[in-house]
Write a protein that holds these residues in place. Structure first.
Motif, short mmCIF file in Angstrom:
data_model
loop_
_atom_site.label_atom_id
_atom_site.label_comp_id
_atom_site.label_asym_id
_atom_site.label_seq_id
_atom_site.Cartn_x
_atom_site.Cartn_y
_atom_site.Cartn_z
N VAL A 251 26.03 -38.94 61.79
CA VAL A 251 26.67 -38.33 62.97
C VAL A 251 25.22 -37.43 63.51
O VAL A 251 24.90 -37.43 64.38
CB VAL A 251 27.95 -37.57 62.74
N ALA A 252 24.88 -36.29 62.51
CA ALA A 252 23.81 -35.52 62.99
C ALA A 252 22.57 -36.22 63.47
O ALA A 252 21.91 -35.74 64.29
CB ALA A 252 23.46 -34.58 61.68
N MET A 277 17.39 -22.84 63.97
CA MET A 277 18.11 -22.21 63.02
C MET A 277 19.76 -22.32 62.76
O MET A 277 20.29 -22.68 61.76
CB MET A 277 17.64 -20.72 62.91
N LEU A 278 20.24 -22.01 63.87
CA LEU A 278 21.78 -21.97 63.76
C LEU A 278 22.37 -23.47 63.69
O LEU A 278 23.24 -23.89 63.08
CB LEU A 278 22.28 -21.55 65.07
N TRP A 279 21.51 -24.48 64.34
CA TRP A 279 22.11 -25.81 64.09
C TRP A 279 21.80 -26.40 62.78
O TRP A 279 22.55 -27.05 61.98
CB TRP A 279 21.15 -26.86 65.03
N ALA A 280 20.88 -25.83 61.75
CA ALA A 280 20.63 -26.42 60.69
C ALA A 280 21.76 -25.75 59.69
O ALA A 280 22.26 -26.28 58.86
CB ALA A 280 19.25 -25.66 60.32
N GLU A 281 21.94 -24.63 60.05
CA GLU A 281 23.09 -23.79 59.30
C GLU A 281 24.51 -24.53 59.53
O GLU A 281 25.21 -24.74 58.48
CB GLU A 281 23.30 -22.43 59.65
N CYS A 290 21.46 -35.95 53.19
CA CYS A 290 19.93 -35.76 53.58
C CYS A 290 19.74 -34.54 54.29
O CYS A 290 20.30 -34.22 55.41
CB CYS A 290 19.32 -37.04 54.17
N PRO A 291 18.68 -33.91 53.75
CA PRO A 291 18.35 -32.57 54.46
C PRO A 291 17.79 -32.85 56.07
O PRO A 291 17.89 -31.99 56.70
CB PRO A 291 17.37 -31.90 53.62
N CYS A 292 17.32 -34.12 56.20
CA CYS A 292 16.81 -34.29 57.51
C CYS A 292 17.66 -34.33 58.44
O CYS A 292 17.23 -33.93 59.71
CB CYS A 292 16.16 -35.79 57.31
N ALA A 293 19.14 -34.46 58.21
CA ALA A 293 20.18 -34.50 58.82
C ALA A 293 20.16 -33.09 59.66
O ALA A 293 20.66 -32.93 60.97
CB ALA A 293 21.32 -34.83 58.53
N GLU A 294 19.73 -31.82 59.06
CA GLU A 294 19.84 -30.76 59.59
C GLU A 294 18.66 -30.35 60.78
O GLU A 294 18.86 -29.07 61.35
CB GLU A 294 19.52 -29.64 58.32
N LYS A 295 17.64 -31.13 60.95
CA LYS A 295 16.81 -31.04 61.97
C LYS A 295 17.49 -31.12 63.26
O LYS A 295 17.76 -32.30 63.59
CB LYS A 295 15.68 -31.96 61.80
N MET A 296 17.15 -30.31 64.33
CA MET A 296 17.58 -30.42 65.61
C MET A 296 16.58 -31.18 66.43
O MET A 296 15.50 -31.07 66.39
CB MET A 296 17.84 -29.04 66.34
#
Length: 451
Positions: A251-252, A277-281, A290-296
């Motif tokens: 989804v992200a 920063m907020l979106w990653a949180e 996968c941490p890559c999903a935290e990238k906006m």
């Protein structure tokens, strides 16, 4: 002579803040310091006339590098943003002709408006375009997004471009709610969105869940309002679709933020830095695999709200400032709105100037060669945290907040989260914008897809 490393300022004694403040107050001759020099912003916090190293010594936002969590300094290790042009045409053939022309003039991202969403229309739009070399974005009626996704995926698979494609389908079922402040609650949107994500699964680079907060910006929203509601909108996509059974990482990876850029230069830089920063949180709260999903993924569009029709060339100055702030902030792609769009269809001249405004930043100012040039600035770092705090205060007022904890350990470590969940989002400067805030809240509810 070459060994002479004289430090030019050694002859001047260091000055403390208190000494500087005393001198300024003496020069003010009795005038109130706060009233004369402290700026009470529309974002709900004060800006001091000077910032020093001690102002950021407790901030953790300076402890990461570009490409590292929490991505305040950027989601990648370069600043080569994509130069996008919206293709305005009456037919698919004309749109294809214009696209081929502007690709030879330096454009690296295309925006097509799709009317019928048929295989023939998609094939005509992309005729003779080497799709893997350019980002391709489509806008259509929400009810036609599924048909467009099906024909686009099939087209890319037949061409062998499914693995190399980069682009988006602007699926925005909230368009009517945002424009008119009303919408019918329905589970249809969730079902459509889920099917859309499942349909585009073979094309990893195709984003289909839009967060069009540029609509809020163009309606007159303050910067912290646009950011706060954009994050709520994105979080609602995450909640609705993970509750529907989709993987949080998938989804992200399908969400794309289309954000506005106003002429408030430093505030806009801070907004985009805070947004990442907020979106990653927020995404981390959903435990992605996968941490890559935290990238906006963020596309910036210069403002229409401040454009004038009486001296249209002034719009060039405004949009250039806006494009500059977006470039400094490290957005993924950018559209500079032509200066004459407020009163007529952009012509070849105004579109060329809009392209050149980005090329000036790249080829003459070399902004694409510098990563996060604002990083470490006492002023910008402080603004980034302040904007983040104000935007986060809006979160508890939205349905999207139910799966996100504003006071998580990561947030506290970053020194931007409030120490307790806010009980009120009232700001002394936002009273006149209450109707807009109500419309923005409507953006986080489920509505029936409309054109």
């Amino acid at each position: 002579m070459a060994d002479n490393k004289e430090k030019l300022f050694d002859q001047f004694p260091a000055t403390t803040y208190d000494e500087w403040r005393a001198k300024v107050e003496a020069d003010l001759k009795g005038a109130d310091f706060d009233k004369k020099l402290v700026w009470r912003t529309n974002e709900g916090f004060n800006v001091q006339p000077v910032y020093r190293r001690e102002d950021i010594k407790d901030l953790q936002t300076t402890n990461s590098l570009p490409g590292e969590y929490p991505y305040v300094r950027g989601t990648r290790t370069d600043n080569d943003w994509l130069t996008r042009q919206e293709i305005v045409a009456e037919s698919a053939e004309e749109a294809n002709s214009i696209a081929l022309d502007v690709l030879n003039k330096g454009v690296t991202s295309l925006g097509f408006s799709v009317k019928e969403a048929t295989a023939d229309e998609v094939a005509t739009l992309l005729k003779d375009i080497h799709v893997p070399a350019v980002e391709v974005n489509f806008t259509c009626c929400p009810n036609k997004a599924q048909a467009l996704a099906e024909v686009l995926v099939k087209f890319l698979q037949e061409k062998g471009w499914a693995d190399d494609f980069r682009g988006s389908i602007d699926y925005n079922p909230l368009r009517k709610a945002l424009r008119h402040g009303a919408g019918n609650v329905s589970d249809e949107v969730v079902a459509q969105a889920k099917k859309l994500v499942e349909t585009v699964a073979p094309v990893k680079g195709l984003r289909v869940l839009s967060v069009d907060s540029n609509v809020l910006s163009n309606a007159g929203a303050y910067i912290f309002q646009e950011l706060g509601y954009a994050l709520a909108w994105g979080a609602d996509w995450m909640t609705l679709l993970t509750d529907a059974g989709l993987d949080a990482t998938e989804v992200a990876r399908r969400i794309k933020f289309n954000m506005g850029v106003s002429s408030n230069f430093f505030m806009e830089i801070a907004k985009f830095r805070a947004a990442r920063m907020l979106w990653a949180e927020i995404v981390r709260q959903y435990n992605p695999s996968c941490p890559c999903a935290e990238k906006m993924m963020c596309h910036a569009v210069t403002s229409r709200f401040n454009q004038t029709i009486y001296d249209a060339y002034v719009n060039l100055l405004r949009s250039q400032t806006e494009a500059f702030s977006a470039a400094v902030a490290g957005v993924n792609s950018m559209t500079v709105t032509p200066f004459d769009v407020a009163y007529k269809k952009p012509d070849e001249f105004s579109e060329r100037i809009a392209r050149n405004q980005q090329f000036l930043l790249k080829e003459e100012s070399h902004m694409d060669k510098v990563i996060d040039p604002a990083g470490g600035s006492y002023y910008v770092e402080t603004l980034t945290v302040s904007i983040a705090q104000q935007a986060w205060k809006l979160f508890p007022s939205t349905p999207a907040a139910r799966n996100v904890t504003p006071t998580s350990p990561v947030a506290r470590k970053s020194c931007w989260a409030p120490t307790s969940t806010p009980t009120s989002t009232k700001s002394p400067t936002t009273k006149s914008r209450a109707p807009l805030a109500a419309v923005a809240v409507a953006a986080t509810t489920r509505t029936t897809a409309v054109c």
